[in-house]
Design a protein around this motif. Structure first.
Motif, short mmCIF file in Angstrom:
data_model
loop_
_atom_site.label_atom_id
_atom_site.label_comp_id
_atom_site.label_asym_id
_atom_site.label_seq_id
_atom_site.Cartn_x
_atom_site.Cartn_y
_atom_site.Cartn_z
N LEU A 69 44.61 20.14 -13.30
CA LEU A 69 44.88 20.40 -11.89
C LEU A 69 45.26 19.12 -11.15
CD1 LEU A 69 42.03 22.96 -11.09
CD2 LEU A 69 44.44 23.43 -11.51
N GLU A 70 44.67 18.00 -11.54
CA GLU A 70 45.03 16.72 -10.92
C GLU A 70 46.50 16.38 -11.21
OE1 GLU A 70 44.76 13.28 -8.75
OE2 GLU A 70 43.20 14.83 -8.93
N THR A 71 46.93 16.64 -12.45
CA THR A 71 48.33 16.37 -12.81
C THR A 71 49.28 17.19 -11.94
OG1 THR A 71 47.87 15.75 -15.10
CG2 THR A 71 50.06 16.66 -14.65
N TYR A 72 49.00 18.49 -11.81
CA TYR A 72 49.87 19.36 -11.02
C TYR A 72 49.85 18.93 -9.54
CZ TYR A 72 51.72 23.47 -8.65
OH TYR A 72 52.46 24.30 -7.85
N TYR A 73 48.65 18.76 -8.99
CA TYR A 73 48.53 18.45 -7.57
C TYR A 73 49.19 17.12 -7.23
CZ TYR A 73 46.49 17.06 -3.13
OH TYR A 73 46.33 16.62 -1.84
N THR A 74 48.94 16.10 -8.03
CA THR A 74 49.51 14.78 -7.77
C THR A 74 51.04 14.80 -7.84
OG1 THR A 74 47.54 13.69 -8.67
CG2 THR A 74 49.56 12.37 -8.54
N THR A 75 51.58 15.46 -8.87
CA THR A 75 53.04 15.53 -9.01
C THR A 75 53.65 16.33 -7.88
OG1 THR A 75 52.78 15.46 -11.42
CG2 THR A 75 54.93 16.13 -10.58
N LEU A 76 53.01 17.44 -7.51
CA LEU A 76 53.51 18.26 -6.39
C LEU A 76 53.53 17.45 -5.10
CD1 LEU A 76 54.30 21.24 -5.51
CD2 LEU A 76 51.91 21.44 -4.78
N SER A 77 52.45 16.75 -4.82
CA SER A 77 52.37 15.96 -3.58
C SER A 77 53.42 14.86 -3.57
CB SER A 77 50.96 15.35 -3.45
OG SER A 77 49.97 16.36 -3.39
N GLU A 78 53.59 14.19 -4.70
CA GLU A 78 54.60 13.11 -4.78
C GLU A 78 56.00 13.67 -4.57
OE1 GLU A 78 53.88 11.45 -8.60
OE2 GLU A 78 52.19 10.20 -7.94
N THR A 79 56.28 14.83 -5.15
CA THR A 79 57.61 15.42 -5.02
C THR A 79 57.89 15.82 -3.58
OG1 THR A 79 57.47 16.26 -7.30
CG2 THR A 79 59.14 17.25 -5.86
N CYS A 80 56.91 16.46 -2.94
CA CYS A 80 57.09 16.89 -1.55
C CYS A 80 57.29 15.68 -0.63
CB CYS A 80 55.87 17.69 -1.10
SG CYS A 80 55.71 19.31 -1.90
N THR A 81 56.52 14.61 -0.86
CA THR A 81 56.67 13.39 -0.05
C THR A 81 58.02 12.75 -0.28
OG1 THR A 81 54.28 13.00 -0.12
CG2 THR A 81 55.70 11.12 0.41
N GLN A 82 58.42 12.70 -1.55
CA GLN A 82 59.71 12.10 -1.93
C GLN A 82 60.87 12.80 -1.23
OE1 GLN A 82 60.33 12.27 -6.15
NE2 GLN A 82 62.05 10.84 -6.15
N LEU A 83 60.73 14.10 -1.01
CA LEU A 83 61.81 14.89 -0.42
C LEU A 83 61.64 15.08 1.09
CD1 LEU A 83 62.24 17.54 -3.25
CD2 LEU A 83 63.73 15.59 -2.73
N GLY A 84 60.75 14.28 1.69
CA GLY A 84 60.64 14.25 3.15
C GLY A 84 59.91 15.42 3.76
N MET A 85 59.03 16.06 3.03
CA MET A 85 58.31 17.21 3.55
C MET A 85 57.25 16.73 4.54
SD MET A 85 56.64 20.33 1.37
CE MET A 85 56.20 21.88 2.17
N SER A 86 57.36 17.15 5.80
CA SER A 86 56.46 16.65 6.84
C SER A 86 55.08 17.29 6.77
CB SER A 86 57.08 16.90 8.23
OG SER A 86 57.34 18.29 8.40
N ILE A 87 55.02 18.57 6.40
CA ILE A 87 53.74 19.27 6.27
C ILE A 87 53.61 19.74 4.83
CG2 ILE A 87 52.31 21.18 7.09
CD1 ILE A 87 53.96 21.18 9.65
N PRO A 88 52.75 19.13 4.03
CA PRO A 88 52.62 19.53 2.63
C PRO A 88 51.99 20.91 2.49
CG PRO A 88 50.90 17.98 3.20
CD PRO A 88 51.80 18.05 4.38
N PRO A 89 52.22 21.59 1.38
CA PRO A 89 51.64 22.92 1.20
C PRO A 89 50.11 22.89 1.14
CG PRO A 89 52.73 22.18 -0.81
CD PRO A 89 53.09 21.21 0.25
N TYR A 90 49.53 21.74 0.71
CA TYR A 90 48.08 21.59 0.66
C TYR A 90 47.73 20.27 1.33
CZ TYR A 90 49.22 24.88 -3.01
OH TYR A 90 49.76 25.93 -3.71
N THR A 91 46.76 20.31 2.25
CA THR A 91 46.44 19.11 3.02
C THR A 91 45.75 18.05 2.17
OG1 THR A 91 44.37 20.17 3.71
CG2 THR A 91 46.28 20.37 5.19
N ASP A 92 44.95 18.48 1.19
CA ASP A 92 44.27 17.54 0.30
C ASP A 92 43.81 18.32 -0.94
OD1 ASP A 92 41.98 19.00 1.11
OD2 ASP A 92 41.49 17.51 2.65
N MET A 93 43.14 17.62 -1.85
CA MET A 93 42.71 18.25 -3.11
C MET A 93 41.72 19.38 -2.86
SD MET A 93 43.33 18.10 -6.31
CE MET A 93 42.70 18.57 -7.93
#
Length: 458
Positions: free
Chosen positions: A345-369
């Protein structure tokens, strides 16, 4: 794809003619002209409605004379009345022609060319489609000929290794993250594809069909084994204990869980539960993306560090976590999850967060772990239903199916107990016992996580 109907498919007299027409329409030069198309003599059944054909294209003149390329030709037949009207082909074509290209173009516009390349390689190249007689055909690259050596692991052979799971989760998270960012910046994106919205209910119905085909027989098998296992002095019980490992407490728990499952498995109850679970997944516009939909290991090819997702017929708009639960329940074992789930789950969450940030997403789908884990747990019942239909459907042997038939016939005839001795069961192959142990372990995992209470409270 809006308004597309089956009558709009280009029609051809033969599969070879269809492939030639597709290649002529392909914008990139394909080997050079002229060339000949040869359909290979073998075919492989993939799923309930599809057959995978293999095609060889050979250049017959010019600088590429003698060079060959291999293609996959996917044939889809709706002869089975269960699948009439589900528009499985249309959904897959919409993914290849529209969703995936728009996603990649969006990522390129953000200047993330490396990520765009990774996403493009996550799927086979789609060349075209058409119809021959009453069947539908999709033409795609043969991704097994890529430089990396890709493997598709059948569940009867093995689950994915933990190393492979991490790679799959990274690529799945990148796909989901790109679509989350796209839908935030383009709120109207999903409205281009009403077929995914309209097919939400249809996708649930299609899945219920698999549940009905596999799980009732599975419950009969489990009930029979539990009954035999409980009789300590019986030769059959002694035989079963050489094949299946259960403690006395687990035997008691298994009986209780079977009774709960039997109450959950009437068709109307399964449909109602799936509707409620999917409603949990579609809580916001941001989390509502075209998911892979059927992300089990037979639809995932992998190499040491790359992944290819294919067979996109069960796509619909939902939360990416549905893909995650589908993948876990079908491609990992209870022991793997017990040992590695936090890391997965850490692998998925970390990669998802990095991808969303990389693409300029202002509000991520999940606020934290913590928020991510809360959403993950809400969808755990999906994992239960999917696993109980998928694992036995693909895993059990013909011998075990024959035993299920005998059990069902005796029930219809009201014959009472079925006489089954150790000698008969000893004819089952080792794979049947492996899958049975897998299901026993899964039952125990579900009890430990309180998933049956969760299912009952939907």
């Amino acid at each position: 794809m809006e308004g597309t109907t089956l009558t709009e498919y280009p029609e051809y007299s033969s599969t070879e003619e269809l492939v030639k027409a597709v290649l002529e329409n392909d914008q990139q030069e394909f080997l050079g002209q002229p060339y000949k198309v040869t359909m290979e003599p073998f075919a492989e059944k993939i799923g309930a409605v599809s057959t995978q054909l293999h095609c060889r294209v050979e250049a017959t003149s010019g600088p590429t004379k003698g060079q060959t390329k291999l293609l996959f030709v996917k044939e889809v037949s709706y002869d089975n009345s269960y699948f009439q009207g589900m528009q499985l082909v249309e959904k897959e074509i919409a993914m290849y022609l529209h969703v995936i290209p728009q996603m990649i173009n969006f990522v390129k516009k953000q200047g993330k060319m490396s990520l765009a390349g990774t996403l493009a390689n996550l799927f086979p190249k789609f060349l075209g489609y058409g119809r021959v007689a009453s069947n539908y055909f999709l033409v795609l690259e043969d991704f097994t000929t890529r430089e990396d050596s890709f493997t598709v692991m059948h569940p009867r052979d093995s689950s994915h290794t933990s190393e492979t799971v991490h790679v799959v989760l990274q690529r799945m998270a990148q796909y989901h993250g790109a679509l989350y960012a796209l839908t935030q910046q383009m709120p109207e994106f999903n409205k281009q594809f009403p077929i995914f919205q309209q097919q939400n209910e249809t996708s649930i119905q299609a899945f219920v069909i698999f549940c009905q085909l596999a799980s009732p027989g599975t419950l009969k098998w489990m009930e029979f084994l539990h009954s035999a296992y409980c009789n300590d002095n019986n030769a059959l019980a002694k035989f079963l204990k050489t094949k299946i490992s259960l403690t006395d407490d687990q035997v008691t728990d298994l009986g209780q869980l079977i009774e709960k499952l039997k109450k959950q498995w009437p068709l109307e109850q399964v449909v109602d539960n799936l509707r409620k679970i999917n409603a949990r997944a579609s809580v916001s516009a941001i989390s509502n993306i075209p998911i892979l939909g059927d992300a089990h290991q037979l639809n995932i090819a992998y190499s040491s560090n790359e992944v290819i997702f294919f067979d996109l017929q069960m796509t619909w708009c939902s939360d990416g976590l549905v893909d995650l639960h589908t993948y876990f329940s079908t491609s990992t074992t209870p022991k793997q999850r017990a040992d590695n789930l936090p890391d997965f789950l850490e692998t998925y969450y970390t990669t998802l967060s990095e991808t969303c940030t990389q693409l300029g997403m202002s509000i991520p789908p999940y606020t934290d772990m913590d928020h991510f884990m809360e959403c993950y747990k809400k969808l755990l019942p999906w994992q239960v239903i999917y696993a109980l239909s998928y694992v036995p459907f693909f895993g059990y042997s013909d011998a075990k199916r024959a035993i299920l038939t005998k059990l069902e016939e005796s029930m219809r005839a009201d014959c009472g107990d079925v006489i089954m001795d150790a000698e008969s069961l000893d004819k089952l192959d080792c794979n049947t016992w492996k899958v049975t142990q897998h299901l026993m372990d899964y039952f125990m995992e579900m009890k430990e996580q309180g998933l049956y209470n969760e299912l009952e409270s939907l």
